[in-house]
Design a protein around this motif. Structure first.
Motif, PDB file in Angstrom:
ATOM      1  N   ASN A  24       0.818  -1.211   0.000  1.00 26.16           N
ATOM      2  CA  ASN A  24       0.000   0.000   0.000  1.00 26.16           C
ATOM      3  C   ASN A  24       0.854   1.264   0.000  1.00 26.16           C
ATOM      4  O   ASN A  24       0.395   2.327  -0.368  1.00 26.16           O
ATOM      5  N   ASN A  25       2.105   1.134   0.446  1.00 33.19           N
ATOM      6  CA  ASN A  25       2.989   2.298   0.474  1.00 33.19           C
ATOM      7  C   ASN A  25       4.409   1.849   0.108  1.00 33.19           C
ATOM      8  O   ASN A  25       4.657   0.659  -0.107  1.00 33.19           O
ATOM      9  N   ARG A  26       5.338   2.810   0.032  1.00 28.87           N
ATOM     10  CA  ARG A  26       6.687   2.469  -0.454  1.00 28.87           C
ATOM     11  C   ARG A  26       7.459   1.594   0.536  1.00 28.87           C
ATOM     12  O   ARG A  26       8.332   0.834   0.137  1.00 28.87           O
ATOM     13  N   ALA A  27       7.118   1.725   1.817  1.00 31.28           N
ATOM     14  CA  ALA A  27       7.806   0.870   2.791  1.00 31.28           C
ATOM     15  C   ALA A  27       7.399  -0.578   2.558  1.00 31.28           C
ATOM     16  O   ALA A  27       8.234  -1.487   2.619  1.00 31.28           O
ATOM     17  N   GLN A  28       6.120  -0.786   2.238  1.00 28.57           N
ATOM     18  CA  GLN A  28       5.664  -2.152   1.958  1.00 28.57           C
ATOM     19  C   GLN A  28       6.172  -2.641   0.606  1.00 28.57           C
ATOM     20  O   GLN A  28       6.366  -3.837   0.402  1.00 28.57           O
ATOM     21  N   LEU A  29       6.390  -1.702  -0.316  1.00 25.43           N
ATOM     22  CA  LEU A  29       6.980  -2.083  -1.610  1.00 25.43           C
ATOM     23  C   LEU A  29       8.362  -2.683  -1.369  1.00 25.43           C
ATOM     24  O   LEU A  29       8.728  -3.720  -1.921  1.00 25.43           O
ATOM     25  N   PHE A  30       9.106  -2.043  -0.488  1.00 23.43           N
ATOM     26  CA  PHE A  30      10.430  -2.559  -0.124  1.00 23.43           C
ATOM     27  C   PHE A  30      10.318  -3.905   0.585  1.00 23.43           C
ATOM     28  O   PHE A  30      11.056  -4.849   0.294  1.00 23.43           O
ATOM     29  N   GLN A  31       9.349  -3.982   1.493  1.00 24.06           N
ATOM     30  CA  GLN A  31       9.133  -5.231   2.250  1.00 24.06           C
ATOM     31  C   GLN A  31       8.833  -6.390   1.287  1.00 24.06           C
ATOM     32  O   GLN A  31       9.371  -7.489   1.441  1.00 24.06           O
ATOM     33  N   ALA A  32       8.026  -6.123   0.272  1.00 23.35           N
ATOM     34  CA  ALA A  32       7.689  -7.163  -0.718  1.00 23.35           C
ATOM     35  C   ALA A  32       8.932  -7.525  -1.538  1.00 23.35           C
ATOM     36  O   ALA A  32       9.205  -8.706  -1.788  1.00 23.35           O
ATOM     37  N   ALA A  33       9.692  -6.502  -1.936  1.00 22.64           N
ATOM     38  CA  ALA A  33      10.899  -6.766  -2.728  1.00 22.64           C
ATOM     39  C   ALA A  33      11.895  -7.594  -1.923  1.00 22.64           C
ATOM     40  O   ALA A  33      12.504  -8.540  -2.440  1.00 22.64           O
ATOM     41  N   GLU A  34      12.019  -7.275  -0.643  1.00 21.40           N
ATOM     42  CA  GLU A  34      12.909  -8.037   0.236  1.00 21.40           C
ATOM     43  C   GLU A  34      12.506  -9.508   0.303  1.00 21.40           C
ATOM     44  O   GLU A  34      13.347 -10.396   0.252  1.00 21.40           O
ATOM     45  N   GLY A  35      11.199  -9.714   0.442  1.00 25.70           N
ATOM     46  CA  GLY A  35      10.688 -11.083   0.536  1.00 25.70           C
ATOM     47  C   GLY A  35      10.977 -11.862  -0.734  1.00 25.70           C
ATOM     48  O   GLY A  35      11.413 -13.022  -0.696  1.00 25.70           O
ATOM     49  N   LEU A  36      10.755 -11.217  -1.862  1.00 21.51           N
ATOM     50  CA  LEU A  36      10.977 -11.885  -3.151  1.00 21.51           C
ATOM     51  C   LEU A  36      12.470 -12.142  -3.368  1.00 21.51           C
ATOM     52  O   LEU A  36      12.885 -13.210  -3.816  1.00 21.51           O
ATOM     53  N   LYS A  37      13.273 -11.155  -3.005  1.00 22.40           N
ATOM     54  CA  LYS A  37      14.730 -11.286  -3.127  1.00 22.40           C
ATOM     55  C   LYS A  37      15.227 -12.491  -2.350  1.00 22.40           C
ATOM     56  O   LYS A  37      16.013 -13.303  -2.851  1.00 22.40           O
ATOM     57  N   LYS A  38      14.748 -12.612  -1.132  1.00 21.03           N
ATOM     58  CA  LYS A  38      15.162 -13.716  -0.270  1.00 21.03           C
ATOM     59  C   LYS A  38      14.805 -15.050  -0.919  1.00 21.03           C
ATOM     60  O   LYS A  38      15.627 -15.969  -0.985  1.00 21.03           O
ATOM     61  N   ARG A  39      13.587 -15.116  -1.438  1.00 26.71           N
ATOM     62  CA  ARG A  39      13.110 -16.351  -2.045  1.00 26.71           C
ATOM     63  C   ARG A  39      13.974 -16.717  -3.261  1.00 26.71           C
ATOM     64  O   ARG A  39      14.397 -17.863  -3.430  1.00 26.71           O
ATOM     65  N   ILE A  40      14.244 -15.737  -4.096  1.00 24.58           N
ATOM     66  CA  ILE A  40      15.029 -15.992  -5.315  1.00 24.58           C
ATOM     67  C   ILE A  40      16.464 -16.367  -4.955  1.00 24.58           C
ATOM     68  O   ILE A  40      17.026 -17.334  -5.478  1.00 24.58           O
ATOM     69  N   ASN A  41      17.059 -15.632  -4.021  1.00 22.32           N
ATOM     70  CA  ASN A  41      18.452 -15.911  -3.666  1.00 22.32           C
ATOM     71  C   ASN A  41      18.598 -17.297  -3.045  1.00 22.32           C
ATOM     72  O   ASN A  41      19.572 -18.008  -3.308  1.00 22.32           O
ATOM     73  N   GLU A  42      17.602 -17.689  -2.241  1.00 23.50           N
ATOM     74  CA  GLU A  42      17.677 -19.021  -1.633  1.00 23.50           C
ATOM     75  C   GLU A  42      17.643 -20.107  -2.694  1.00 23.50           C
ATOM     76  O   GLU A  42      18.373 -21.095  -2.614  1.00 23.50           O
ATOM     77  N   LYS A  43      16.821 -19.881  -3.711  1.00 23.69           N
ATOM     78  CA  LYS A  43      16.735 -20.859  -4.806  1.00 23.69           C
ATOM     79  C   LYS A  43      18.115 -21.013  -5.480  1.00 23.69           C
ATOM     80  O   LYS A  43      18.588 -22.123  -5.700  1.00 23.69           O
ATOM     81  N   HIS A  44      18.770 -19.880  -5.751  1.00 22.44           N
ATOM     82  CA  HIS A  44      20.094 -19.956  -6.392  1.00 22.44           C
ATOM     83  C   HIS A  44      21.118 -20.626  -5.473  1.00 22.44           C
ATOM     84  O   HIS A  44      21.933 -21.427  -5.920  1.00 22.44           O
ATOM     85  N   MET A  45      21.057 -20.299  -4.191  1.00 27.38           N
ATOM     86  CA  MET A  45      22.030 -20.900  -3.262  1.00 27.38           C
ATOM     87  C   MET A  45      21.821 -22.414  -3.191  1.00 27.38           C
ATOM     88  O   MET A  45      22.782 -23.175  -3.162  1.00 27.38           O
ATOM     89  N   MET A  46      20.553 -22.838  -3.192  1.00 22.42           N
ATOM     90  CA  MET A  46      20.274 -24.285  -3.176  1.00 22.42           C
ATOM     91  C   MET A  46      20.775 -24.954  -4.458  1.00 22.42           C
ATOM     92  O   MET A  46      21.045 -26.142  -4.486  1.00 22.42           O
ATOM     93  N   ASN A  47      20.869 -24.155  -5.533  1.00 22.84           N
ATOM     94  CA  ASN A  47      21.365 -24.700  -6.806  1.00 22.84           C
ATOM     95  C   ASN A  47      22.885 -24.628  -6.933  1.00 22.84           C
ATOM     96  O   ASN A  47      23.424 -24.847  -8.020  1.00 22.84           O
ATOM     97  N   GLY A  48      23.562 -24.238  -5.849  1.00 23.47           N
ATOM     98  CA  GLY A  48      25.019 -24.271  -5.889  1.00 23.47           C
ATOM     99  C   GLY A  48      25.695 -22.954  -6.220  1.00 23.47           C
ATOM    100  O   GLY A  48      26.864 -22.930  -6.610  1.00 23.47           O
ATOM    101  N   VAL A  49      24.991 -21.864  -6.072  1.00 23.38           N
ATOM    102  CA  VAL A  49      25.595 -20.554  -6.304  1.00 23.38           C
ATOM    103  C   VAL A  49      25.979 -19.975  -4.938  1.00 23.38           C
ATOM    104  O   VAL A  49      25.178 -20.005  -4.004  1.00 23.38           O
ATOM    105  N   THR A  50      27.196 -19.449  -4.822  1.00 16.54           N
ATOM    106  CA  THR A  50      27.585 -18.770  -3.585  1.00 16.54           C
ATOM    107  C   THR A  50      27.170 -17.312  -3.692  1.00 16.54           C
ATOM    108  O   THR A  50      27.580 -16.622  -4.629  1.00 16.54           O
ATOM    109  N   ILE A  51      26.351 -16.866  -2.756  1.00 11.60           N
ATOM    110  CA  ILE A  51      26.004 -15.443  -2.703  1.00 11.60           C
ATOM    111  C   ILE A  51      26.564 -14.930  -1.386  1.00 11.60           C
ATOM    112  O   ILE A  51      26.071 -15.276  -0.307  1.00 11.60           O
ATOM    113  N   ILE A  52      27.619 -14.138  -1.475  1.00 13.81           N
ATOM    114  CA  ILE A  52      28.359 -13.755  -0.274  1.00 13.81           C
ATOM    115  C   ILE A  52      27.463 -12.992   0.695  1.00 13.81           C
ATOM    116  O   ILE A  52      27.494 -13.237   1.889  1.00 13.81           O
ATOM    117  N   ASP A  53      26.661 -12.065   0.165  1.00 11.31           N
ATOM    118  CA  ASP A  53      25.766 -11.300   1.030  1.00 11.31           C
ATOM    119  C   ASP A  53      24.398 -11.204   0.355  1.00 11.31           C
ATOM    120  O   ASP A  53      24.138 -10.273  -0.401  1.00 11.31           O
TER     121      ASP A  53
END
Ligand code: UD1
Ligand code: CA
Length: 448
Positions: free
Chosen positions: A225-254
């Motif tokens: 509903n607002n930009r803070a929640q836009l960030f919150q949603a992006a964070e959630g999606l980022k986490k999900r995507i990065n975890e998928k790559h890490m499970m596939n053998g990609v090292t993501i330092i941070d």
């Protein structure tokens, strides 16, 4: 099964000219993110309700969907009624919001199963969250004879603020139950809107069954509903995507600082350093990407290393190193085992295998063979103030430092160019070309 996606609201709280559902997380609009979950859940027919900025929103949709227009935003119940002509009594209808982008196909499938298994006329997906502020609350019946209800934040009664089970705005309806309930919704609430959640009570008062599916992962239901929640949603999606790559053998330092969008593939044993943005890109295996690198629309082959650089709509071959501080602009094809070093810009250019431009060089609109060496400070002079021209450099040519190549011009195979030359004419195969004034030393000049 059909789905209705509500996306007509202006998103007042976003304080934006852009329709809310057109705001992006990780390179994709909120609406397209929701639509992709629907496609993954194999929903056949999708009706998107548009309103504010309708034209723009429609043209941003990347999937085949139907649209219904809600000219005035009178509430979520009114929005759903705009889709009535597309609905049949004998089918199930999924309703969700274009501003809730993290909902997964698994949850939608689970909703369909629960709805069918329990024989509900309406099933609402709920979640428990720590801070339910702003969301509608699920009020479960305290005694027999009471109905399951949803109370909007603005309409909460004493004590109900503490209820942390929220309405996620993801619902499954029996078609007839929905079509019968919609005309009965009335705007008797603090906002004066036609609330879709009111269908819950109406359906139960018609003697039909309502159910709640309490979803285990509340993170799926961040409503933007607002930009803070836009960030919150992006964070959630980022986490999900990065975890998928890490499970596939990609090292993501941070992982907190790696913004990798949904349309990226990364091979195993690649290392992603902090501060990397990847969109619409393939990265091969055993690559090193970053720190501080943005790669959009590109193809990076195995063992390539890209450090502190920007790569746009280009390709990079195996074992090639790019950067630090290089810029590959659109339509550049860099071969294998090349080096594009610091402060080198490449645009609309092909570099053959093994070619090196190690420092301070601009190569634009050029066709460069393999094994070419660019000395420091080479410039392809591709623009005469009116038109752009191409430079051709054949295999194994050696371009001395601080050379200007005035296009159109060709440097033939194996030719050498002396440092500091300004080349205006083609250079023959294996020739040495010197194009600079001879040095004159004036002895004793200072004294004179
Ligand atoms: C809504 C729910 C609330 C729930 C929350 C979950 C209602 C009344 N409330 O609240 O119970 O907890 O979502 O995120 O449904 N829209 C239209 N036309 C309209 C109004 C809204 O298409 O006339 C669309 C919006 O574009 C948005 C969605 O419906 O995508 C939800 O509307 P919004 O105003 O964001 O509702 P919330 O206050 O978040
Ligand atoms: Ca919302």
């Amino acid at each position: 099964m059909k789905a209705i996606v509500l996306a007509a609201g202006s998103g007042t709280r976003m304080k934006s000219n852009l329709p809310k559902c057109m705001h992006k997380i990780l390179g994709r609009t909120l609406l397209n993110t929701v639509l992709s979950a629907l496609r993954e859940a194999k929903i056949e027919e999708i009706i998107v309700i548009t309103g504010y900025g309708g034209e723009r929103l429609r043209s941003s949709v990347s999937m085949d969907v139907k649209f219904a227009h809600q000219a005035e935003q009178k509430g979520t119940g009114h929005a759903v009624s705009m889709a009535s002509e597309f609905l049949n009594e004998d089918e199930d209808i999924l309703v969700l919001c274009g501003d809730t982008p993290l909902v997964t196909a698994e949850t939608l499938q689970k909703l369909a199963e629960t709805h069918a298994r329990e024989g509900n006329a309406i099933t609402v997906v709920s979640a428990r969250i720590d801070n339910p502020f702003g969301y509608g609350r699920i009020i479960r019946p305290a005694t027999d004879g009471q109905f399951l209800r949803i109370v909007e934040h603005k309409d909460l009664e004493e004590g109900q603020e503490l209820v942390n089970e929220i309405n996620t705005s993801v619902y499954m309806f029996n078609g007839k139950a929905l079509l019968d309930a919609l005309p009965l919704i009335e705007p008797h609430n603090a906002a004066g809107e036609y609330y879709l959640p009111d269908a819950l009570e109406i359906i139960q008062s018609n003697g039909l069954k309502a159910g709640v599916l309490l979803a285990p992962d509340s993170g799926e239901f961040v409503g933007v509903n607002n930009r803070a929640q836009l960030f919150q949603a992006a964070e959630g999606l980022k986490k999900r995507i990065n975890e998928k790559h890490m499970m596939n053998g990609v090292t993501i330092i941070d992982p907190s600082s790696a913004w990798i969008s949904h349309d990226v593939t990364i091979g195993a044993d690649t290392v992603i350093y902090p501060g990397v943005i990847l969109e619409n890109t393939r990265v091969g295996e055993n690559c090193v990407i970053g720190p501080n690198t943005r790669i959009i629309g590109s193809d990076i082959s195995d063992f390539a290393e890209i450090d502190n650089s920007v790569v746009l709509d280009s390709s990079v071959g195996e074992y090639t190193t790019v950067g630090p501080f290089a810029y590959l602009r659109p339509h550049s094809r860099v071969g294998a085992r090349c080096k594009v070093g610091d402060f080198v810009e490449v645009k609309n250019t092909t570099l053959g295998d093994g070619t090196k431009a190690s420092h301070l060089t601009y190569i634009g609109d050029s066709d460069v063979g393999g094994g070419v060496n660019f000395g420091c400070g080479t410039v392809t002079v591709n623009y005469d103030g009116k038109k752009k021209f191409r430079t051709v450099i054949e295999d194994n040519a050696f371009i001395g430092c601080n050379t200007n190549l005035i296009a159109p011009v060709t440097v033939k195979e194996g030719a050498y160019i002396a440092a500091g030359s300004t080349i205006t004419d083609d250079v023959p195969e294996k020739a040495l070309s010197i194009a600079r004034a001879r040095q004159v030393n004036k002895e004793g000049w200072i004294k004179k």
